[in-house]
Design a protein around this motif. Sequence first.
Motif, PDB file in Angstrom:
ATOM      1  N   LEU A 110     -22.444  41.573  76.494  1.00 46.97           N
ATOM      2  CA  LEU A 110     -21.049  41.146  76.616  1.00 46.97           C
ATOM      3  C   LEU A 110     -20.388  41.809  77.821  1.00 46.97           C
ATOM      4  N   LEU A 111     -20.681  43.092  78.039  1.00 46.99           N
ATOM      5  CA  LEU A 111     -20.144  43.801  79.204  1.00 46.99           C
ATOM      6  C   LEU A 111     -20.595  43.118  80.501  1.00 46.99           C
ATOM      7  N   THR A 112     -21.868  42.762  80.575  1.00 44.21           N
ATOM      8  CA  THR A 112     -22.390  42.070  81.757  1.00 44.21           C
ATOM      9  C   THR A 112     -21.694  40.733  81.953  1.00 44.21           C
ATOM     10  N   SER A 113     -21.479  40.001  80.864  1.00 46.75           N
ATOM     11  CA  SER A 113     -20.809  38.701  80.943  1.00 46.75           C
ATOM     12  C   SER A 113     -19.378  38.844  81.453  1.00 46.75           C
ATOM     13  N   ILE A 114     -18.687  39.895  81.007  1.00 42.14           N
ATOM     14  CA  ILE A 114     -17.302  40.125  81.446  1.00 42.14           C
ATOM     15  C   ILE A 114     -17.246  40.460  82.933  1.00 42.14           C
ATOM     16  N   LEU A 115     -18.160  41.351  83.371  1.00 40.97           N
ATOM     17  CA  LEU A 115     -18.155  41.772  84.772  1.00 40.97           C
ATOM     18  C   LEU A 115     -18.557  40.629  85.707  1.00 40.97           C
ATOM     19  N   LEU A 116     -19.425  39.736  85.239  1.00 45.03           N
ATOM     20  CA  LEU A 116     -19.866  38.616  86.074  1.00 45.03           C
ATOM     21  C   LEU A 116     -18.919  37.419  86.018  1.00 45.03           C
ATOM     22  N   TYR A 117     -18.053  37.395  85.008  1.00 42.82           N
ATOM     23  CA  TYR A 117     -17.183  36.225  84.812  1.00 42.82           C
ATOM     24  C   TYR A 117     -16.329  35.891  86.047  1.00 42.82           C
ATOM     25  N   PRO A 118     -15.656  36.864  86.667  1.00 42.25           N
ATOM     26  CA  PRO A 118     -14.850  36.526  87.854  1.00 42.25           C
ATOM     27  C   PRO A 118     -15.680  35.977  89.009  1.00 42.25           C
ATOM     28  N   ALA A 167     -24.610  66.510  92.454  1.00 39.32           N
ATOM     29  CA  ALA A 167     -25.239  66.493  91.124  1.00 39.32           C
ATOM     30  C   ALA A 167     -24.498  65.521  90.219  1.00 39.32           C
ATOM     31  N   GLN A 168     -24.841  64.248  90.366  1.00 37.87           N
ATOM     32  CA  GLN A 168     -24.166  63.204  89.583  1.00 37.87           C
ATOM     33  C   GLN A 168     -25.195  62.209  89.046  1.00 37.87           C
ATOM     34  N   ASN A 169     -26.163  62.726  88.306  1.00 35.75           N
ATOM     35  CA  ASN A 169     -27.273  61.887  87.846  1.00 35.75           C
ATOM     36  C   ASN A 169     -26.978  61.100  86.580  1.00 35.75           C
ATOM     37  N   ASN A 170     -25.820  61.363  85.983  1.00 33.12           N
ATOM     38  CA  ASN A 170     -25.521  60.711  84.695  1.00 33.12           C
ATOM     39  C   ASN A 170     -24.675  59.450  84.845  1.00 33.12           C
ATOM     40  N   TRP A 171     -24.589  58.880  86.053  1.00 36.07           N
ATOM     41  CA  TRP A 171     -23.699  57.742  86.303  1.00 36.07           C
ATOM     42  C   TRP A 171     -23.970  56.518  85.422  1.00 36.07           C
ATOM     43  N   PRO A 172     -25.228  56.232  84.968  1.00 39.13           N
ATOM     44  CA  PRO A 172     -25.417  55.045  84.108  1.00 39.13           C
ATOM     45  C   PRO A 172     -24.626  55.100  82.804  1.00 39.13           C
ATOM     46  N   SER A 173     -24.221  56.312  82.379  1.00 39.48           N
ATOM     47  CA  SER A 173     -23.455  56.432  81.132  1.00 39.48           C
ATOM     48  C   SER A 173     -22.122  55.704  81.204  1.00 39.48           C
ATOM     49  N   ALA A 174     -21.637  55.455  82.423  1.00 42.06           N
ATOM     50  CA  ALA A 174     -20.377  54.715  82.577  1.00 42.06           C
ATOM     51  C   ALA A 174     -20.476  53.345  81.927  1.00 42.06           C
ATOM     52  N   PHE A 175     -21.625  52.703  82.041  1.00 42.02           N
ATOM     53  CA  PHE A 175     -21.809  51.350  81.501  1.00 42.02           C
ATOM     54  C   PHE A 175     -21.964  51.382  79.978  1.00 42.02           C
TER      55      PHE A 175
END
Length: 339
Positions: free
Chosen positions: A323-331, A169-177
């Motif tokens: 901005l979060l997406t840009s940071i994660l994709l930067y490397p 029961a771990q349906n709330n995982w998108p909240s991490a982002f």
Amino acid sequence: MWSSGFKWMFLIMGTTIGAGYASGRELWQFFGDQSGLAIILFTVIFSICCFVIMKISYNVKSEHFIPVLQQLIGKRLAHIYDVLIILYLFTTTIVMLAGGGATLEAFQVPFWVGIFLFCALLVLLFVWGIKGMVTMNIFILPVLITGLIITLLLFISSSNNNLSFDWQAQNNWPSAFTFTALNILPLIAVLSAVGKEMKHIGEARIASVGSGLILGGISFIYNESLMQVAEEIMLYEIPLFAILKYYPYPMLVFMSFLLWSAIFTTAASGIFGITTRFREKLNLPLWVLAIISLVLMIPFTTFGFATLVSVLYPIYGIANLYLLTSILLYPIMNRYKFS
């Protein structure tokens, strides 16, 4: 290297553990039931983001956030985010000033006296510049974190419940982002200001991994504690008080002091981001820039921010996720430059 890594780690946590986090309001808003996986993902994503920001900051030897933004999203968008970050820091710091004054009212300190005391401590902090900011976090954060963890663990123990994790029961995982994105703007503002102070990239590894693991651990314990009082939380503006009602009055006073400390660290991070942004242009000491910033902010502490927040926060939400997406994709997009 280790000592420097730890001081940046406390700087990260001081920026993240603000009044919203320490009170439990942010955690309850984003997590709650079925959030164990979300908190694990948050730990990983948060650590990656901190390391990417610090790596870029270290490479360009930045003293404020513009060079880092330009590396992440280009010069054109950096100008837009420059305005957004300044507005974000300005408005959130005003709210913290008002919160600092209101908190002291509970101890019979008049509102305006509380605000001026709060401002005086902030100015005094910046007399020592970045060193003052780092030293404050080294002293306050261990007490805040230790007090919070002990309180939460004692509550869980007294309620005869164990920390549990149900993979089914771990349906709330998108909240991490979304939860990580919430903290991106102040993290960039603060971490971009220390690039010139870092001596080795190992400091960034220690700070990013250490802060991620500690915040992830606290978030899991806190979330589990709040789950035990889920039916009562709606009765409290500050969810932590739903837990503290089971403790004697001295504990309530102690945790109120810790909440005030969390408000102070949030305000200090906001002032730090603003003053380092304009220090190069105005060529003034940080404490003078802090005075100017606070003088501009104090008149707004009595105003309602409902309209302003209703307009700005949706913009911040979209901007933060981009901005979060840009940071994660930067490397990935800059793997040769980033290695």
